[in-house]
Structure formats: structure tokens, C-alpha cells
Design an enzyme around this catalytic site. Structure first.
Site, PDB file in Angstrom:
ATOM      1  CB  CYS A 116      -0.947   0.009   1.200  1.00 50.74           C
ATOM      2  SG  CYS A 116      -2.163  -1.319   1.166  1.00 50.74           S
ATOM      3  CG  HIS A 256      -3.377   3.589   1.576  1.00 53.03           C
ATOM      4  ND1 HIS A 256      -3.912   3.202   0.359  1.00 53.03           N
ATOM      5  CD2 HIS A 256      -3.433   2.485   2.372  1.00 53.03           C
ATOM      6  CE1 HIS A 256      -4.266   1.928   0.421  1.00 53.03           C
ATOM      7  NE2 HIS A 256      -3.989   1.473   1.627  1.00 53.03           N
ATOM      8  CG  ASN A 286      -7.392  -0.418   0.154  1.00 48.26           C
ATOM      9  OD1 ASN A 286      -6.461  -0.136  -0.595  1.00 48.26           O
ATOM     10  ND2 ASN A 286      -7.195  -0.889   1.374  1.00 48.26           N
TER      11      ASN A 286
END
EC number: 2.3.1.-
Length: 329
Positions: A116, A256, A286
Site C-alpha cells: 500500500c 492512502h 482500496n
């Protein structure tokens, strides 16, 4: 005296697949009550690729958009960095094929597996290359996580999505542009909080490997939440200190998009009001490393960045790896 060399983002691009998957479909599949996913994650829908759509396809779409926005010839790109956890193959890397698809005939190309936080690491490396070599770099972050979701595991099935985002970095003589402060972090003691158990050299694919071992799993969602909040908060504060800035100097906070509750808490911890937080998770879910460049591109599309803006980017994810950047536009 030689002018100060800095980088700048010359172009933004993104790509999200056409297929939109609403929460209701997943809630029915998992036996969850209506509204459960949005209350816990902030996600209303996510994008998943069509059958046959490849990682290099969606990465090329985002990269082409960034090149067009930058008005830079493909032949001028000297380096292509592809941040991804879902390459087309374990070997060879996908970045050379991406560069080929985009006609980047003079470009080196490398994959970066930072989960991520991959875009944070890629942007940091790209900034250094532009400063020292004076040549443009294409940074793309892309993931197809829909093909790595275990549909029976609630912790991952409700979150993950497919998307790509890209930026073109070019040389600038303005010292207030580019990377102004950065802090990178890792915590290998939490290495297995999110993982795909099989497929590496420790446990290769083969007879006796169960299908679910080849899919993503989250061992402890609450622990991952706490670790992400802590790492993103500390890295953000340190990056601001390295840049010599207070949060009042940040125009947009681009975290994020792991979970809306995570970045809301981080914003509160750092001292950034909700109205300064760029939010794309509701519509796009996501997509791991792709969420920050996707959010940058969408934010720029909605309200173009102006000279002098300071952005705060932060992420944390599997590994654990994380980091934060203060970026000048």
C-alpha cells in the site's frame, strides 16, 4: 552558481475499470446487513476489472493519461517505475512491458513491490532520479486486487479494488517544488498481518497447496488498523518536521484510502481538518498503492493544483511498510 535542481509533477493520470461493484452485492454474498460495509470502511462501491483485462493494460491507461497531461514525448522518459503487488507474472517484471506499450523507447523500467505504500517509495526514488539526472520519470501505481480476494473472508472481500494512477516527474528550478520532506518506515515484527501465503519461494505453487493459500488474507483487522494509524501518524509528523512545516501550511492531505476511519483518525492526530482530506474511497475502494495517485489525479481534475500548494501524502500497509511525503506543487 548552479540553479537548485528540484522535481515537479508535470502530469497526472488515472484509470478505473468500468465495472462498478456495489456494497449490496458483497453484503448479500457474505450475509451482512445492509450498510455494514459503509459504516465500517466508508466504501460504497469499488471498481473491478473485466475478464481478460491485465495489470499492464490498466497501468498503461493511467500512464498514457499522465504523459498526455504533461505534454512530454514518450521518448523523453528516462525511467519507468511501476508500483504494484499484482504484476501480470511473478517473472518477468511488468514494468518493461508497460514501457513498451507506452512507446517509452529510451526508458529503464522496474517494478516496485511496496504494497500500500508503494507509491510513496516510488515517488521518493523518482524525485531523486530527476534531481540527479535531470530527466523525466513516469511513476505508475496499479493493482488488480479483485483477483486476489478470498470472497469468503470478510476482512479483505469488503475492501479491495482495482485501479491505476500515474504521475510524470520533470526537472524544476524552483526549490519549493517536489519532495520537501519525507519519512519512510517499516516494522517487520508485523510482517504477516496481511499476506498471500503461497506463490513465493518459501511456499511455491504446486500440488497440495490449497486454493485459499493463493489469495489475500488479513490475520487481525483490528491490529492492522492500529498499526496503520500509528505508522501513518508518526511518518506524517516526521515528514512535516523534515520539511520545516506545520499542518497549517498543508493545503490538501492525500492519504492512502485504506479505510475512511483510518485516515480520519490520522488527520485528527496530525491536526488536519476533514475538509482538507482528499477522499476517493467511497466511490473507488482500496486499490492499495494506486489509491494515492488516483486521488491526486481526481483531486487535480476537480480543482487543479496551483503553484505553491503543499501536499501531505501518507500510507501504511502490508509488511509493515509505510511512509509520508510533503510535496510542493
Amino acid at each position: 552558481m548552479n540553479p537548485v535542481k528540484a522535481s515537479r509533477i508535470a502530469g497526472f493520470g488515472h484509470y478505473a475499470p468500468e465495472r462498478r461493484v456495489e456494497n449490496a452485492q458483497i453484503e448479500i454474498q457474505l450475509g451482512l446487513e445492509p450498510g455494514w460495509i459503509e459504516r465500517r470502511t466508508g466504501i460504497r462501491s469499488r471498481r473491478w476489472v473485466a475478464e481478460g483485462e491485465l495489470l499492464t493494460d490498466i497501468a498503461a491507461n493511467a500512464g498514457a493519461a499522465a504523459l498526455s497531461d504533461a505534454n512530454i514525448s514518450p521518448g523523453d522518459i528516462a525511467l519507468t517505475i511501476l508500483a504494484t503487488s499484482t504484476p501480470d507474472h511473478l517473472l518477468p517484471p511488468s514494468a518493461p512491458l508497460l514501457a513498451h506499450h507506452l512507446g517509452l523507447v529510451n526508458s529503464g523500467a522496474i517494478d516496485l513491490a511496496g504494497a500500500c505504500s508503494g507509491f510513496i517509495y516510488a515517488l521518493t526514488l523518482a524525485d531523486g532520479f530527476v534531481r540527479t539526472q535531470g530527466r523525466p520519470v513516469l511513476v505508475v501505481a496499479a493493482n488488480i486486487l479483485s483477483r486476489r480476494i478470498n470472497p469468503a473472508e470478510r476482512a479483505t472481500a469488503v475492501l479491495f479494488a482495482d485501479a491505476a494512477g500515474a504521475v510524470v516527474l520533470a526537472l524544476s528550478d524552483d526549490p519549493e517544488t517536489g519532495l520537501l520532506g519525507a519519512d519512510l518506515a517499516s516494522n517487520g515484527s508485523r510482517y504477516d498481518l496481511i499476506s498471500i501465503p503461497s506463490g513465493g519461494s518459501k511456499q511455491p505453487f504446486g500440488p497440495g497447496v490449497a486454493a485459499e493459500e493463493c489469495l489475500m488474507t488479513m490475520r487481525d483487522g483490528r491490529e492492522m488498523f492500529a498499526q496503520a494509524v500509528n505508522m501513518m501518524t508518526l511518518c506524517a509528523k516526521r515528514a512535516l518536521a523534515h520539511a520545516g512545516l506545520c499542518t497549517s501550511g498543508i493545503s490538501r492531505f492525500v492519504p492512502h484510502q485504506a479505510n475512511a476511519r483510518i485516515f480520519d483518525v490520522v488527520g485528527e492526530n496530525v491536526g488536519i481538518e476533514p475538509e482538507r482530506i482528499v477522499r476517493t474511497i467511497s466511490e473507488y475502494g482500496n486499490s492499495s498503492a494506486a489509491t494515492i495517485p488516483l486521488s491526486l489525479s481526481l483531486s487535480h481534475q476537480a480543482r487543479p493544483f496551483i503553484s505553491g500548494e503543499k501536499l501531505l501524502l501518507t500510507a501504511a500497509g502490508a509488511g509493515l511498510t509505510g511512509g509520508a511525503i510533503v510535496w510542493g506543487t
